[in-house]
Design a protein around this motif. Structure first.
Motif: not given
Lengths: 204, 237
Positions: A180, A184, A199-200, B11, B15-16, B18-19
């Motif tokens: 992941r 990202h 992302p984010g 990260f 973020d994780e 979201h992925i």
């Protein structure tokens, strides 16, 4: 009227996977086909994302299902039938990928790009190449790609994925996390990809 | 500053997550209809399932049985072959296969004529693999010729029934090794049908050489390597 090749009293569409496999072992000639019908898309998805090539994925799934058909009596029931099937498919994919490596074929760029996925190694202007989510997935190392495919794309639990991959749950978690993180990074460089929110970040 | 191995140092958990959501939203590709049809046809061509110890019904790999049964078979082969070679049956009609746990072979020690019931036929090609342990040194330049020499005439090869019998007597592959090597070949060959396997070496590396098909191909596989290593894969003329 049921013929001698069907299991009396067994309605295939209502049977559990375990019942279908048992019926197949007992000689029911239709039970395995029902198993395949139920799970073929999931098995195909895993094979395609692992092999990154539709032809290899097709070969792997076929080989795996024939193998499962022939050695159905080796299923011990310690895992779910779907777990067992996925394990066989994953192993078939890994065998195929290893064999391709050993045959030392010289891969031309167009031979390594996945069908329908953008070639991310555009020698003219890599900065403008857009990665889809699946294109980014294809860039992951095999072990991370497999873990992310099973857990995040196919919805297997970490423990179930560990059974499929025949490795500890901690290893699956670690591979998922690294995969992941790499996704990202890959996707973060392509903020304008349609349908792929940064992302984010919040979408504008 | 970026972490090693392509991972970003920033990260976060968000973020994780979201992925993960992004991945979960991806549609699952459906198996193409032509692939589904091809697999359906391949499975339909398989004989009805029969457990290896089933008393009746088709059995594709009769020799995947207990070591005791295999020992009986090997012993039966040693006793039968001299009688067969003495011409009690026509070589064209009787071609005992490599060691098997077939119940037919167990009955052949006292009845040479019954050997004919265990003859290797064209229908066996790919359905009842032969297994030898000749120790042959296979070479890249000669592999197609050497492999063709393993294939029974019934399968379009060059091995006569006499040669099969001789190889079976001289170099039968033990049942446990046969089972292990077959599994190895099945995993790497892109064909579910194995005609013959032979334990030897390929270009100096210990290998199992197999002929699979149709279309017939010869593979040299290092089944002792981890992972299993395909040393050569060539289509036979």
């Amino acid at each position: 009227m049921p013929d001698s090749t069907t299991t009396p009293g067994l309605v295939l569409s209502d049977a559990t996977d375990e019942e279908l496999l048992a019926a197949h072992v007992a000689g029911d000639e239709h039970a395995f086909a029902e198993l395949v019908r139920r799970h073929k898309d999931r098995l195909w998805a895993v094979a395609l994302r692992t092999c990154r090539d539709p032809d290899d994925a097709a070969d792997a799934v076929q080989d795996a299902l024939i193998s499962a058909y022939r050695r159905a009596n080796t299923f011990r029931g310690s895992a779910k039938v779907t777990t067992w099937l996925h394990r066989i498919v994953v192993n078939a994919c890994l065998d195929r990928l290893r064999a391709k490596k050993v045959r030392k074929t010289v891969a031309l760029p167009e031979e390594t790009a996945d069908a329908g996925l953008p070639d991310t190694r555009d020698p003219i202007d890599e900065h403008t190449t857009r990665l889809t989510v699946m294109g980014a997935l294809a860039q992951l190392p095999l072990d991370q790609r497999l873990a992310v495919t099973l857990v995040d794309l196919e919805g297997w639990s970490v423990d179930e994925a560990a059974q499929i991959l025949e490795c500890p749950s901690g290893t699956v978690k670690s591979r998922c996390h690294r995969g992941r993180a790499r996704l990202h990074t890959l996707l973060r460089n392509q903020p304008d990809e349609p349908g792929v929110p940064p992302p984010g970040g919040d979408q504008a | 500053m970026r972490a090693i191995d392509g991972e970003s140092a920033d990260f976060s958990a968000a973020d994780e997550q979201h992925i993960r959501e992004l991945l979960a939203a991806q549609p699952r590709p459906e198996m193409p209809a032509d692939v589904a049809d091809r697999i359906t046809a391949a499975l339909a061509a398989e004989p009805a399932f029969a457990a290896p110890d089933a008393p009746t019904g088709p059995s594709r790999l009769k020799w995947l049985g207990a070591a005791v049964a295999a020992a009986v078979v090997v012993l039966a082969g040693v006793i039968v072959i001299p009688q067969w070679r003495q011409g009690t049956t026509s070589t064209a009609e009787t071609a005992p296969s490599a060691p098997t746990t077939s119940s037919q072979r167990e009955g052949t020690t006292a009845d040479p004529a019954a050997v004919g019931t265990d003859a290797f036929t064209a229908a066996d090609c790919g359905n009842r693999p032969l297994a030898y342990d000749t120790g042959t040194r296979y070479q890249q330049a000669a592999l197609t010729t050497q492999a063709k020499a393993l294939v029974p005439q019934e399968c379009g090869g060059e091995t006569t029934a006499d040669a099969q019998v001789a190889a079976t007597a001289a170099a039968p592959m033990p049942a446990e090794a046969a089972e292990r090597n077959l599994k190895c070949i099945v995993r790497v060959a892109r064909s579910p049908q194995i005609i013959v396997i032979d334990s030897g070496s390929y270009e100096g590396t210990p290998a199992v050489v197999a002929v699979v098909g149709p279309p017939q191909r010869a593979l040299a596989v290092n089944c002792t390597a981890r992972p299993v290593e395909v040393l050569m894969d060539v289509t036979l003329p």
